[in-house]
Design an enzyme around this catalytic site. Structure first.
Site, PDB file in Angstrom:
ATOM      1  N   ARG A 199       0.863  -1.200  -0.045  1.00  0.00           N
ATOM      2  CA  ARG A 199      -0.030  -0.003   0.019  1.00  0.00           C
ATOM      3  C   ARG A 199       0.979   1.130  -0.040  1.00  0.00           C
ATOM      4  NH1 ARG A 199      -4.914  -1.940   3.985  1.00  0.00           N
ATOM      5  NH2 ARG A 199      -5.376  -3.843   2.872  1.00  0.00           N
ATOM      6  N   ARG A 216       2.206   0.854  10.304  1.00  0.00           N
ATOM      7  CA  ARG A 216       1.834   1.081   8.991  1.00  0.00           C
ATOM      8  C   ARG A 216       2.973   1.123   8.028  1.00  0.00           C
ATOM      9  NH1 ARG A 216      -2.929   3.515   7.659  1.00  0.00           N
ATOM     10  NH2 ARG A 216      -3.393   4.287   9.921  1.00  0.00           N
ATOM     11  N   GLU A 234      -6.723  -1.634  15.342  1.00  0.00           N
ATOM     12  CA  GLU A 234      -7.213  -2.705  14.120  1.00  0.00           C
ATOM     13  C   GLU A 234      -6.232  -3.559  13.810  1.00  0.00           C
ATOM     14  OE1 GLU A 234      -8.522  -0.507  10.671  1.00  0.00           O
ATOM     15  OE2 GLU A 234      -8.466  -2.498   9.531  1.00  0.00           O
ATOM     16  N   SER A 244     -10.085  -6.579   9.600  1.00  0.00           N
ATOM     17  CA  SER A 244     -11.447  -5.924   9.202  1.00  0.00           C
ATOM     18  C   SER A 244     -12.270  -6.913   8.378  1.00  0.00           C
ATOM     19  CB  SER A 244     -11.083  -4.699   8.326  1.00  0.00           C
ATOM     20  OG  SER A 244     -12.095  -3.663   8.290  1.00  0.00           O
ATOM     21  N   ARG A 258       0.882  -7.047  12.252  1.00  0.00           N
ATOM     22  CA  ARG A 258       0.283  -6.226  13.480  1.00  0.00           C
ATOM     23  C   ARG A 258      -0.014  -7.213  14.449  1.00  0.00           C
ATOM     24  NH1 ARG A 258      -3.962  -1.301  11.771  1.00  0.00           N
ATOM     25  NH2 ARG A 258      -2.418  -0.434  10.605  1.00  0.00           N
TER      26      ARG A 258
END
Length: 434
Positions: A272, A287, A359, A362, A401
């Site tokens: 990303r 991130r 998070e 999801s 994560r």
RNA sequence: GGAGAGGUGGCAGAGCGGUUGAAUGCACUGGUCUUGAAAACCAGCAAGGGUUAAUAGCCCUUCGUGGGUUCAAAUCCCACCCUCUCCGCCA
């Protein structure tokens, strides 16, 4: 919409849009999206008129051509017939291009429409309005000064951001030794759990995909800037999630009723660009431009997606339970639900280093939104007619994560990390990383 | 990277300018036969859109995708995508 085929590439049922534009507008308004239903309907009225006219001309052309063909077969003189259709082609071409332009104008509006939200999605504008559904586990209690994963990893000499930046710049990580292995252990554990206990089929997929795959799942055309791509004439895009290749397995497919549901699990790296997230989570591994994730994807018959979403979310939760990591499940509010999703649960894991739930998964149902774009259908056993399937996906879970969560929750005062019980067999019996 | 072949309905596979939305087979659905099933036989069976009260008719579009030629394109031309075979290179 392509006027020739009538195929739409939008995510909302075009019939619903035409017949109930006002209701659609009300639903989308919950997201904070403004849809001018009156303007849309006015455009659609013009489209109808023009389309009827165009089809009338096409019909004329078809019957004339047929007559010419028949006359020719009988050896008759076709010259007068040709004269009769003299300007038909030109008139038709004019109409067709006018209709095409109008259709494009309508399609541009439709493309921009997010998916319809389910009624159960809580109201709200931002993540502050998300609703906690349930909590599991006790937050870890430390008798010493808690370190975050950066400190822990760097002091072990196993997590190296500077090394990564020498190679690739910011937002990359290099890991060594037991820590690198721990991430692999997490991935193996997740894949094994989902395949052996939850009935998923393990799947290996390409990490580079063509544009149409991303249009199918909804990342494109709207979110081009979030993606990495090659500069080939026909570019490859790096997948931002395994959702893209795995969900596209259903592309252009007509399933028989007994072939559904289907459940796939895949481990892939995810890429990303994180454009627009400057300044957020710049330190550490939270991130990154590249991270590992285990993804769950369901293909179900229409009507089965609500139950499937609960099931899928539960599968992701079990991973955290087995790892004995405290988490909570939140229902995203209308303003926070992703563009193509109809309903989303986020699973947030407790990170002592941040003193926050963050998070880690999801889980979303797209209903028929992705299926419409991908032309993924199943035969309704009662009517015998094809209908769009429903697609769902969720992380089960994000490995990078999860690694952070283990490091921070399992840390010892001396800077070592205990290996969670369920991972020890994957670590050659290792109990502590030091 | 070079050379060739090909992409057609749920699947397989004909057709290669004009009543072809498309032969045939398989699958599927209904029927006959049978105690039941199988087999055999008969019939039906693409999708999307427009119009409509209508899942009735009628019309339009669709043979990888996008353009072009033509009164007329699955069929001819161009570009792109994809698949397969051979050669080269390579883990």
């Amino acid at each position: 919409m392509d006027w020739k085929t009538g195929q739409t590439r939008i995510m909302i049922d075009p019939k619903l849009l035409r017949q109930s534009a006002a209701e659609v507008a009300i639903n989308l308004a919950k997201r904070g999206y403004v849809f001018d239903s009156a303007a849309y309907q006015a455009l659609d009225e013009r489209r109808k008129t023009l389309q009827v006219e165009t089809q009338q001309l096409q019909s004329e052309r078809n019957s004339s051509s047929k007559a010419i063909g028949q006359a020719k077969a009988k050896g008759e003189d076709i010259a007068p017939l040709l004269a009769a259709v003299d300007d038909l082609g030109e008139r038709l071409a004019k109409n067709e291009s006018a209709l095409g332009e109008l259709q494009q104008e309508i399609a541009d509006i439709e493309y921009d429409l997010p998916n319809l939200l389910e009624d159960s999605v809580p109201e709200g504008r931002s993540e502050d309005d998300n609703v906690e559904i349930r909590k599991w586990g006790e937050r870890t209690d430390f008798a010493f000064a808690v370190r975050d994963h950066i400190e822990i990893g760097e002091s072990l000499g196993m997590l190296k951001f500077e090394a990564a930046s020498k190679i690739s710049g910011a937002r990359f990580t290099v890991m060594n030794g037991a820590l690198a292995r721990l991430q692999r252990a997490l991935i193996q554990f997740m894949l094994d759990t989902h395949t052996s206990e939850h009935g998923y089929e393990e799947t290996y997929v390409p990490y580079l995909v063509h544009r149409h795959a991303l249009v199918g799942t909804g990342q494109l055309p709207k979110f081009e800037e979030d993606l990495f791509k090659t500069d080939d004439e026909t570019p490859f895009y790096l997948i931002p999630t395994a959702e893209v290749p795995v969900t596209n397995l259903a592309r252009d497919t007509l399933f028989e009723a007994d072939q559904l549901p289907q459940k796939f699990v895949a481990h892939t790296p995810c890429f990303r660009s994180e454009a627009g997230s400057y300044g957020q989570d710049t330190r550490g591994m939270i991130r990154q431009h590249q991270f590992e994730k285990v993804e769950l994807v369901h293909f179900v018959a229409a009507g089965q997606s609500s139950a499937a979403l609960e099931e899928l979310t539960g599968h992701a939760e079990l991973i955290l339970q087995r790892l004995e990591l405290a988490y909570r499940v939140v229902a995203l509010c209308a303003g926070d639900v992703g563009f193509g999703s109809a309903k989303t649960y986020d699973i947030e894991v407790w990170l002592p280093g941040q003193e926050k739930y963050r998070e880690i998964s999801s889980c979303s149902t797209y209903n028929d939104y992705q299926a419409r774009r991908m032309k993924a259908r199943s035969r309704n056993p009662e009517t015998g007619k094809p209908e769009l399937i429903h697609t769902l996906n969720g992380s089960g879970v994000a490995a990078g994560r999860a690694l952070i969560a283990v490091m921070e929750n399992y840390q010892n005062e001396d800077g070592s990390i205990r290996v969670p019980k369920v991972l020890q067999t994957y670590m050659g019996g290792l109990e502590v990383i030091k």
